[in-house]
Scaffold this motif. Structure first.
Motif, PDB file in Angstrom:
ATOM      1  N   ALA A  28      34.749  35.271  44.899  1.00  0.00           N
ATOM      2  CA  ALA A  28      35.740  35.238  43.819  1.00  0.00           C
ATOM      3  C   ALA A  28      35.087  34.877  42.491  1.00  0.00           C
ATOM      4  O   ALA A  28      35.427  35.433  41.444  1.00  0.00           O
ATOM      5  CB  ALA A  28      36.838  34.231  44.152  1.00  0.00           C
ATOM      6  N   PHE A  31      33.489  37.911  41.072  1.00  0.00           N
ATOM      7  CA  PHE A  31      34.421  38.861  40.472  1.00  0.00           C
ATOM      8  C   PHE A  31      34.872  38.382  39.094  1.00  0.00           C
ATOM      9  O   PHE A  31      34.973  39.182  38.159  1.00  0.00           O
ATOM     10  CB  PHE A  31      35.641  39.075  41.361  1.00  0.00           C
ATOM     11  CG  PHE A  31      36.640  40.009  40.750  1.00  0.00           C
ATOM     12  CD1 PHE A  31      36.425  41.379  40.744  1.00  0.00           C
ATOM     13  CD2 PHE A  31      37.790  39.525  40.128  1.00  0.00           C
ATOM     14  CE1 PHE A  31      37.312  42.252  40.144  1.00  0.00           C
ATOM     15  CE2 PHE A  31      38.697  40.386  39.523  1.00  0.00           C
ATOM     16  CZ  PHE A  31      38.451  41.759  39.535  1.00  0.00           C
ATOM     17  N   GLY A  32      35.161  37.095  38.978  1.00  0.00           N
ATOM     18  CA  GLY A  32      35.569  36.571  37.684  1.00  0.00           C
ATOM     19  C   GLY A  32      34.501  36.784  36.624  1.00  0.00           C
ATOM     20  O   GLY A  32      34.795  37.163  35.487  1.00  0.00           O
ATOM     21  N   SER A  49      43.284  39.904  40.345  1.00  0.00           N
ATOM     22  CA  SER A  49      43.120  39.177  41.607  1.00  0.00           C
ATOM     23  C   SER A  49      44.447  38.824  42.260  1.00  0.00           C
ATOM     24  O   SER A  49      44.595  38.900  43.475  1.00  0.00           O
ATOM     25  CB  SER A  49      42.307  37.894  41.376  1.00  0.00           C
ATOM     26  OG  SER A  49      40.926  38.161  41.393  1.00  0.00           O
ATOM     27  N   VAL A  53      44.603  41.250  45.351  1.00  0.00           N
ATOM     28  CA  VAL A  53      44.152  40.374  46.443  1.00  0.00           C
ATOM     29  C   VAL A  53      43.288  41.154  47.439  1.00  0.00           C
ATOM     30  O   VAL A  53      43.506  41.108  48.649  1.00  0.00           O
ATOM     31  CB  VAL A  53      45.340  39.734  47.200  1.00  0.00           C
ATOM     32  CG1 VAL A  53      44.855  38.466  47.934  1.00  0.00           C
ATOM     33  CG2 VAL A  53      46.469  39.381  46.270  1.00  0.00           C
ATOM     34  N   GLY A  55      39.146  41.998  47.416  1.00  0.00           N
ATOM     35  CA  GLY A  55      37.902  41.967  46.672  1.00  0.00           C
ATOM     36  C   GLY A  55      37.166  43.289  46.603  1.00  0.00           C
ATOM     37  O   GLY A  55      36.693  43.693  45.536  1.00  0.00           O
ATOM     38  N   GLN A  58      38.829  45.725  44.289  1.00  0.00           N
ATOM     39  CA  GLN A  58      38.733  45.220  42.919  1.00  0.00           C
ATOM     40  C   GLN A  58      37.363  45.524  42.328  1.00  0.00           C
ATOM     41  O   GLN A  58      37.247  45.967  41.181  1.00  0.00           O
ATOM     42  CB  GLN A  58      39.004  43.707  42.895  1.00  0.00           C
ATOM     43  CG  GLN A  58      40.451  43.335  43.164  1.00  0.00           C
ATOM     44  CD  GLN A  58      40.681  41.841  43.183  1.00  0.00           C
ATOM     45  OE1 GLN A  58      41.469  41.331  43.959  1.00  0.00           O
ATOM     46  NE2 GLN A  58      40.000  41.098  42.319  1.00  0.00           N
ATOM     47  N   TRP A 149      40.611  31.973  46.371  1.00  0.00           N
ATOM     48  CA  TRP A 149      40.298  33.258  45.742  1.00  0.00           C
ATOM     49  C   TRP A 149      40.800  33.285  44.300  1.00  0.00           C
ATOM     50  O   TRP A 149      40.093  33.695  43.391  1.00  0.00           O
ATOM     51  CB  TRP A 149      40.915  34.387  46.563  1.00  0.00           C
ATOM     52  CG  TRP A 149      40.773  35.741  45.923  1.00  0.00           C
ATOM     53  CD1 TRP A 149      41.729  36.455  45.273  1.00  0.00           C
ATOM     54  CD2 TRP A 149      39.580  36.527  45.843  1.00  0.00           C
ATOM     55  NE1 TRP A 149      41.214  37.635  44.804  1.00  0.00           N
ATOM     56  CE2 TRP A 149      39.902  37.710  45.132  1.00  0.00           C
ATOM     57  CE3 TRP A 149      38.275  36.348  46.297  1.00  0.00           C
ATOM     58  CZ2 TRP A 149      38.968  38.708  44.876  1.00  0.00           C
ATOM     59  CZ3 TRP A 149      37.336  37.347  46.037  1.00  0.00           C
ATOM     60  CH2 TRP A 149      37.690  38.506  45.343  1.00  0.00           C
ATOM     61  N   PHE A 150      42.037  32.815  44.103  1.00  0.00           N
ATOM     62  CA  PHE A 150      42.598  32.772  42.756  1.00  0.00           C
ATOM     63  C   PHE A 150      41.858  31.755  41.877  1.00  0.00           C
ATOM     64  O   PHE A 150      41.511  32.048  40.727  1.00  0.00           O
ATOM     65  CB  PHE A 150      44.085  32.418  42.810  1.00  0.00           C
ATOM     66  CG  PHE A 150      44.898  33.323  43.685  1.00  0.00           C
ATOM     67  CD1 PHE A 150      44.635  34.684  43.748  1.00  0.00           C
ATOM     68  CD2 PHE A 150      45.933  32.814  44.466  1.00  0.00           C
ATOM     69  CE1 PHE A 150      45.379  35.526  44.551  1.00  0.00           C
ATOM     70  CE2 PHE A 150      46.689  33.650  45.273  1.00  0.00           C
ATOM     71  CZ  PHE A 150      46.411  35.005  45.314  1.00  0.00           C
ATOM     72  N   THR A 153      38.252  32.829  41.007  1.00  0.00           N
ATOM     73  CA  THR A 153      38.272  33.942  40.057  1.00  0.00           C
ATOM     74  C   THR A 153      38.448  33.393  38.646  1.00  0.00           C
ATOM     75  O   THR A 153      37.767  33.822  37.702  1.00  0.00           O
ATOM     76  CB  THR A 153      39.419  34.918  40.375  1.00  0.00           C
ATOM     77  OG1 THR A 153      39.204  35.511  41.653  1.00  0.00           O
ATOM     78  CG2 THR A 153      39.492  36.017  39.327  1.00  0.00           C
TER      79      THR A 153
END
Length: 232
Positions: A28, A31-32, A49, A53, A55, A58, A149-150, A153
């Motif tokens: 995560a 990705f951020g 995200s 939800v 990855g 995304q 995950w949130f 990110t």
């Protein structure tokens, strides 16, 4: 059925999911960082995200967006990568299909690679468990994963510039999927599907916009389905 029994299955699922925390946090975070570097504002990074939800899709969509691919190609790539969610849903429906519509909507939202892999394996190994016990286990599995995950990110999007460039966060992506895919390669069809996707993806590396990956995925699913049909 006592509430203590249901709670025990919830905490059992939570404990089983803890090893994946080690993978989810840097995944995560990466990705951020990547989404911010691609020029997305914080609201869009988090919307990505929270709404998707997933990855893998995304990252796939972000890659195509960075390459200035047409919108239809971006959507098609994300959809193709996420087609596995339809298979996940079909596989888990015999176990959680008896839930109410609202509960099924929640399950579908939190149905991602890790939650499916652990829940489906547990459900298949213990099919005698009640609907409430299976639901509690699934909830336990998602509890430590989705919030992280949130959260990570967000952290990646906020402090991404502070992370030293020599820290190879991108290594976590293949490791995460190897950890989930390897235990699932139990039959000839599974192994043939994986081998087909690898061979074709490598053979079509020259196809523009990474469309070779989409072609490989479709052909690999067809090969696996055909092998299962013949074996049946």
């Amino acid at each position: 059925m006592s509430s203590s029994t249901v709670k025990s299955h919830y905490f059992r699922g939570l404990l089983m999911a803890l090893p994946f925390v080690i993978v989810v946090m840097p995944f995560a975070l990466l990705f951020g960082v990547v989404a911010t570097e691609a020029g997305l504002p914080l609201s869009q990074v988090m919307g990505f995200s929270v709404l998707v939800v997933a990855g893998a899709s995304q990252f796939a969509a972000l890659q195509f967006m960075s390459d200035n691919a047409p919108v239809l190609v971006v959507l098609a790539s994300a959809l193709a990568v996420n087609l596995r969610m339809a298979m996940y849903s079909a596989a888990i429906t015999p176990h959680l299909g008896g839930l109410s519509l609202r509960s099924r909507m929640l399950v579908s939202y939190f149905l991602f690679d890790q939650s499916y892999a652990m829940a489906h394996a547990d459900f298949e190994a213990t099919p005698h468990r009640s609907l409430a016990e299976k639901t509690a286990y699934f909830a336990g599995v998602t509890t430590p994963i989705a919030p992280l995950w949130f959260a990570f990110t967000y952290i990646g999007a906020i402090v991404g510039d502070l992370i030293p460039a020599d820290i190879p966060l991108d290594f976590i992506l293949p490791i995460a999927f190897l950890a989930m895919v390897a235990p699932a390669l139990r039959t000839i069809a599974h192994i043939a599907t994986a081998a087909t996707s690898i061979i074709i993806a490598l053979a079509l590396f020259w196809v523009p916009l990474n469309l070779g990956l989409l072609i490989a995925a479709v052909i690999a699913m067809m090969v696996g389905a055909e092998i299962e049909r013949r074996m049946a």
